[in-house]
Write a protein that holds these residues in place. Structure first.
Motif, PDB file in Angstrom:
ATOM      1  N   ILE A   1       0.830  -0.901  -0.184  1.00 55.02           N
ATOM      2  CA  ILE A   1      -0.098  -0.040  -0.031  1.00 55.02           C
ATOM      3  C   ILE A   1       0.523   1.250   0.270  1.00 55.02           C
ATOM      4  O   ILE A   1       0.916   2.530  -0.547  1.00 55.02           O
ATOM      5  N   ARG A   2       1.623   1.537   1.146  1.00 54.50           N
ATOM      6  CA  ARG A   2       2.955   2.601   1.152  1.00 54.50           C
ATOM      7  C   ARG A   2       3.247   2.977  -0.707  1.00 54.50           C
ATOM      8  O   ARG A   2       3.692   3.541  -1.054  1.00 54.50           O
ATOM      9  N   ARG A   3       4.185   1.755  -1.058  1.00 57.97           N
ATOM     10  CA  ARG A   3       4.781   2.057  -2.363  1.00 57.97           C
ATOM     11  C   ARG A   3       3.843   2.144  -3.651  1.00 57.97           C
ATOM     12  O   ARG A   3       4.468   3.219  -4.305  1.00 57.97           O
ATOM     13  N   PHE A   4       2.498   1.789  -3.531  1.00 53.24           N
ATOM     14  CA  PHE A   4       1.802   2.063  -4.901  1.00 53.24           C
ATOM     15  C   PHE A   4       1.227   3.720  -4.188  1.00 53.24           C
ATOM     16  O   PHE A   4       1.284   4.144  -5.159  1.00 53.24           O
ATOM     17  N   VAL A   5       1.248   4.044  -3.243  1.00 46.34           N
ATOM     18  CA  VAL A   5       0.727   5.132  -3.011  1.00 46.34           C
ATOM     19  C   VAL A   5       2.092   6.117  -3.150  1.00 46.34           C
ATOM     20  O   VAL A   5       1.213   7.622  -4.056  1.00 46.34           O
ATOM     21  N   GLU A   6       3.286   5.988  -3.115  1.00 48.71           N
ATOM     22  CA  GLU A   6       4.163   6.540  -3.432  1.00 48.71           C
ATOM     23  C   GLU A   6       4.050   6.927  -4.803  1.00 48.71           C
ATOM     24  O   GLU A   6       4.605   7.942  -5.519  1.00 48.71           O
TER      25      GLU A   6
END
Length: 70
Positions: free
Chosen positions: A43-48
């Motif tokens: 989730i964190r990497r996708f949002v970034e």
């Protein structure tokens, strides 16, 4: 009869961040290949990579595939 078009600009009606996080959490559960990343990391990497929707999703997914060798 009343006709109208409704636009949601800049998260006025829809909290895009929360909606995206909920979608990604569900996607993580449905796609076994993502499990090696870890839910929060995915989730964190996708949002970034998504940059508030300014990056095309095919680019986001392609980057994730390359980075995590999915």
């Amino acid at each position: 009869m009343v006709k109208a078009i409704l636009f949601d600009l800049d998260g006025t009606l829809l909290d895009r961040d929360r909606s995206l996080a909920a979608f990604l959490a569900q996607q993580f559960e449905r796609v076994p290949a993502l499990r090696g990343m870890g839910r929060e990391a995915y989730i964190r990497r996708f949002v970034e990579l998504d940059r508030k929707g300014y990056v095309w999703k095919d680019v986001v997914y392609r980057t994730l595939i390359e980075e995590y060798r999915l």
